[in-house]
Enzyme design. Structure first.
Site, PDB file in Angstrom:
ATOM      1  N   ASN A 177       0.819  -1.213   0.000  1.00 20.38           N
ATOM      2  CA  ASN A 177       0.000   0.000   0.000  1.00 20.38           C
ATOM      3  C   ASN A 177       0.855   1.266   0.000  1.00 20.38           C
ATOM      4  OD1 ASN A 177      -2.009  -1.872   0.159  1.00 20.38           O
ATOM      5  ND2 ASN A 177      -2.464  -1.529   2.320  1.00 20.38           N
ATOM      6  N   HIS A 188     -20.117  35.057 -29.716  1.00 19.31           N
ATOM      7  CA  HIS A 188     -21.220  34.239 -30.254  1.00 19.31           C
ATOM      8  C   HIS A 188     -20.900  33.724 -31.660  1.00 19.31           C
ATOM      9  CE1 HIS A 188     -23.835  36.044 -27.075  1.00 19.31           C
ATOM     10  NE2 HIS A 188     -23.099  37.110 -27.335  1.00 19.31           N
ATOM     11  N   SER A 244      -8.935  12.037 -47.931  1.00 16.67           N
ATOM     12  CA  SER A 244     -10.124  11.208 -47.883  1.00 16.67           C
ATOM     13  C   SER A 244      -9.919   9.973 -48.748  1.00 16.67           C
ATOM     14  CB  SER A 244     -11.321  12.012 -48.396  1.00 16.67           C
ATOM     15  OG  SER A 244     -12.332  11.141 -48.874  1.00 16.67           O
ATOM     16  N   LYS A 260     -10.033  16.297 -50.949  1.00 18.11           N
ATOM     17  CA  LYS A 260     -10.141  16.662 -49.533  1.00 18.11           C
ATOM     18  C   LYS A 260      -8.812  16.809 -48.816  1.00 18.11           C
ATOM     19  CE  LYS A 260     -13.246  16.237 -46.965  1.00 18.11           C
ATOM     20  NZ  LYS A 260     -14.373  16.661 -46.222  1.00 18.11           N
ATOM     21  N   ASN A 306      -8.261  17.130 -44.728  1.00 17.49           N
ATOM     22  CA  ASN A 306      -9.037  17.138 -43.484  1.00 17.49           C
ATOM     23  C   ASN A 306      -8.200  17.478 -42.254  1.00 17.49           C
ATOM     24  OD1 ASN A 306     -11.451  16.387 -44.739  1.00 17.49           O
ATOM     25  ND2 ASN A 306     -10.911  14.217 -44.633  1.00 17.49           N
ATOM     26  N   GLU A 327      -9.077  17.685 -34.810  1.00 14.76           N
ATOM     27  CA  GLU A 327     -10.317  16.981 -34.439  1.00 14.76           C
ATOM     28  C   GLU A 327     -10.049  15.923 -33.372  1.00 14.76           C
ATOM     29  OE1 GLU A 327     -13.259  16.964 -38.256  1.00 14.76           O
ATOM     30  OE2 GLU A 327     -11.359  15.947 -38.515  1.00 14.76           O
ATOM     31  N   TYR A 352      -6.048   1.672   2.141  1.00 14.96           N
ATOM     32  CA  TYR A 352      -6.122   1.076   0.806  1.00 14.96           C
ATOM     33  C   TYR A 352      -7.387   0.262   0.604  1.00 14.96           C
ATOM     34  CZ  TYR A 352      -4.945  -1.259  -3.496  1.00 14.96           C
ATOM     35  OH  TYR A 352      -4.976  -1.711  -4.790  1.00 14.96           O
ATOM     36  N   GLN A 385      -6.837   0.700  -7.312  1.00 13.52           N
ATOM     37  CA  GLN A 385      -6.034   0.227  -8.451  1.00 13.52           C
ATOM     38  C   GLN A 385      -6.542   0.845  -9.762  1.00 13.52           C
ATOM     39  OE1 GLN A 385      -4.490  -3.932  -8.592  1.00 13.52           O
ATOM     40  NE2 GLN A 385      -5.924  -4.183 -10.262  1.00 13.52           N
ATOM     41  N   LYS A 396      -4.775   3.771 -11.978  1.00 14.03           N
ATOM     42  CA  LYS A 396      -3.628   3.632 -12.887  1.00 14.03           C
ATOM     43  C   LYS A 396      -3.978   3.878 -14.352  1.00 14.03           C
ATOM     44  CE  LYS A 396      -0.992   2.103  -9.551  1.00 14.03           C
ATOM     45  NZ  LYS A 396      -2.167   2.048  -8.661  1.00 14.03           N
TER      46      LYS A 396
HETATM   47  N1  ARG Z   1      -1.943  -3.542  -7.653  1.00 15.88           N
HETATM   48  C1  ARG Z   1      -2.353  -2.784  -6.523  1.00 15.88           C
HETATM   49  C2  ARG Z   1      -2.647  -1.330  -6.960  1.00 15.88           C
HETATM   50  O1  ARG Z   1      -2.174  -0.928  -7.966  1.00 15.88           O
HETATM   51  C3  ARG Z   1      -1.318  -2.861  -5.451  1.00 15.88           C
HETATM   52  C4  ARG Z   1      -1.605  -2.151  -4.162  1.00 15.88           C
HETATM   53  C5  ARG Z   1      -1.701  -3.022  -2.935  1.00 15.88           C
HETATM   54  N2  ARG Z   1      -2.618  -4.069  -3.083  1.00 15.88           N
HETATM   55  C6  ARG Z   1      -3.229  -4.674  -2.062  1.00 15.88           C
HETATM   56  N3  ARG Z   1      -4.042  -5.633  -2.342  1.00 15.88           N
HETATM   57  N4  ARG Z   1      -3.042  -4.301  -0.817  1.00 15.88           N
HETATM   58  O2  ARG Z   1      -3.395  -0.608  -6.342  1.00 15.88           O
END
Ligand code: ARG
Length: 458
Positions: free
Chosen positions: A109, A155, A276, A282, A284, A289, A316, A321, A324
């Site tokens: 953690n 506007h 295109s 064209k 583009n 975009e 935690y 998780q 990420k």
């Molecule tokens: N893979 C987990 C995360 O990215 C690890 C963190 C700790 N995991 C746990 N089960 N105490 O959050």
């Protein structure tokens, strides 16, 4: 056998292994994870929790793993869940049971929190550089087009003429606030969580300051529960990125409009546009975009993590998780957009004649005619009405303001004198906007110098 398998009688179901693992994406934290472990192990040796020989063996093993991952020789598998378990597992495989001492006085953690802090800090530095590069390109475009007058819009209707340089410089200031937001986020990321243990601290005589010094952290979390619970710095990162991309998206929208046949104000370089599959003629604006589209995606990441975090009790929870993918995808998206926009702006062709033509007959000098009367004592509200009627007259007679004679003006108001006709050109209107921050060439030049000095000091 799992690193935590002691109390289990059954294997994890394959489906659960797949569902639970984060290695597919958190492998990118490998360098941060090894750096954190090296600092942790050095500290454990210096406080006497590990012997020097144990620490040396672990550090040697970690450095070899660093090489293996760098060379692409390291095999990742959902069986070991995440990058932290992968590296520890490989360490034990390489140097034997002593490798298991790396996790003394540490939890995944605080380890995952440490890695993510290091990662965010590093990515912010990269993004700050990319923002600066884009600002430099915008400044160069502004400088090269200092005398280009274009319609200014509200506007999306012609409002008052402005300098194109003024328009470009507005984005430089927006990006500067983005930088400041990222710097604030960096400050909060620059705080070390390690030593929080699972949630409550540790009974080992650790030296958190030593680890913080080793990893270059400016501060240490003062509360172990806060240290492992905090994802604010990631939310700040996502929020800063979402706002920055919102700015890029507005620029994208303008470039898309401006490069249309109807506007024709700019032309994207061939290298920054696409064709295109069916229509041979064209060209583009795919790049702006996509930038506009990706702004929505990153705003979504911010919302997703806010929603993930808002119901979590402290310390935690596996929900975390989910931070990420949002973080990594945001890093990839924002860095790509900033980088590609620098090239796109650098190669952008400006069609000054089209911009100037667009102002002709658009009545966008009307405010200045009203101001003329107001400066001669007529209350502005009445002056507004006088010029409004004059515009109406022109529209009825198929005339433009530039066609009006002094007699026409004097019929509208006896306060008009011959110098009023000079007010009618867009150049004069622009030149008159001398208030600080206004679009008059002298003000825009001043702004340009200020911004150039700011960028030079980096
Ligand atoms: N893979 C987990 C995360 O990215 C690890 C963190 C700790 N995991 C746990 N089960 N105490 O959050």
């Amino acid at each position: 056998m799992k690193l935590w398998g002691g109390r289990f009688r059954k294997h994890t179901a394959a489906e659960v292994e797949e569902f639970n693992s984060s290695i597919q994406y958190d492998h990118r934290l490998w360098e941060e994870d090894i750096a954190g472990s090296l600092a942790h192990v050095k500290m454990l040796a210096s406080v006497g929790v590990l012997s020097a020989a144990e620490a040396d063996a672990i550090c040697q093993g970690l450095k070899e793993i660093h090489g293996e991952i760098e060379r692409g020789e390291f095999a990742f598998s959902p069986e070991f869940e995440d990058i932290h378990m992968h590296i520890e597992h490989r360490l034990i495989e390489k140097i034997g049971p002593v490798g298991g001492k790396v996790h003394t006085a540490r939890s995944r953690n605080d380890q995952v929190a440490l890695d993510t802090h290091l990662y965010v800090r590093k990515q912010v530095d990269e993004i700050l550089n990319l923002i600066t590069t884009l600002q430099q390109e915008l400044v160069k475009k502004a400088e090269a087009n200092l005398d280009v007058v274009m319609p200014g819009y509200t506007h999306l209707q012609h409002a008052q003429p402005v300098l194109l340089a003024h328009h470009f410089l507005a984005y430089v200031h927006m990006l500067e606030r983005d930088r400041e937001r990222f710097l604030g986020c960096r400050e909060r990321a620059d705080m070390m969580p390690l030593g929080a243990g699972a949630l409550a601290g540790t009974s080992f005589p650790i030296d958190r300051q030593q680890v913080a010094n080793e990893l270059g952290f400016a501060a240490i979390y003062a509360n172990s529960l806060d240290a492992v619970s905090d994802r604010d710095y990631i939310l700040e990162f996502l929020s800063s990125a979402a706002i920055c991309l919102m700015h890029l998206s507005r620029l994208a929208e303008e470039l898309i409009l401006w490069s249309s046949q109807e506007f024709g104000f700019v032309e994207l370089d061939d290298a920054y546009s696409t064709g295109s599959s069916i229509m041979p003629q064209k060209k583009n604006p795919d790049v702006p975009e996509l930038v506009r589209g990706k702004a929505g995606r990153v705003a979504g990441h911010l919302m997703a993590l806010l929603m993930t975090m808002k119901g979590l009790p402290l310390a935690y929870n596996k929900d975390m998780q989910e931070d990420k993918e949002a973080l990594f995808d945001t890093v990839d998206t924002l860095t790509a957009c900033l980088s590609i926009f620098a090239g796109l702006i650098a190669t952008l062709k400006v069609n000054r004649d089209r911009m100037r033509q667009a102002i002709r007959g658009d009545f966008s000098t009307a405010t200045d005619l009203a101001d003329y009367l107001a400066k001669r004592g007529l209350p502005f509200r009445e002056a507004h009405a006088v010029i409004g009627r004059l515009v109406q007259l022109c529209l009825d007679q198929d005339k433009i303001l530039e066609d009006l004679t002094l007699e026409d003006l004097q019929q509208a108001s006896p306060l008009f004198e011959s110098d009023a006709l000079k007010v009618l050109t867009p150049e004069a209107v622009v030149a008159a906007r001398i208030s600080y921050g206004g679009t008059a060439p002298e003000q825009v030049k001043l702004q340009l110098e200020q911004v150039q000095a700011m960028l030079k000091s980096r």
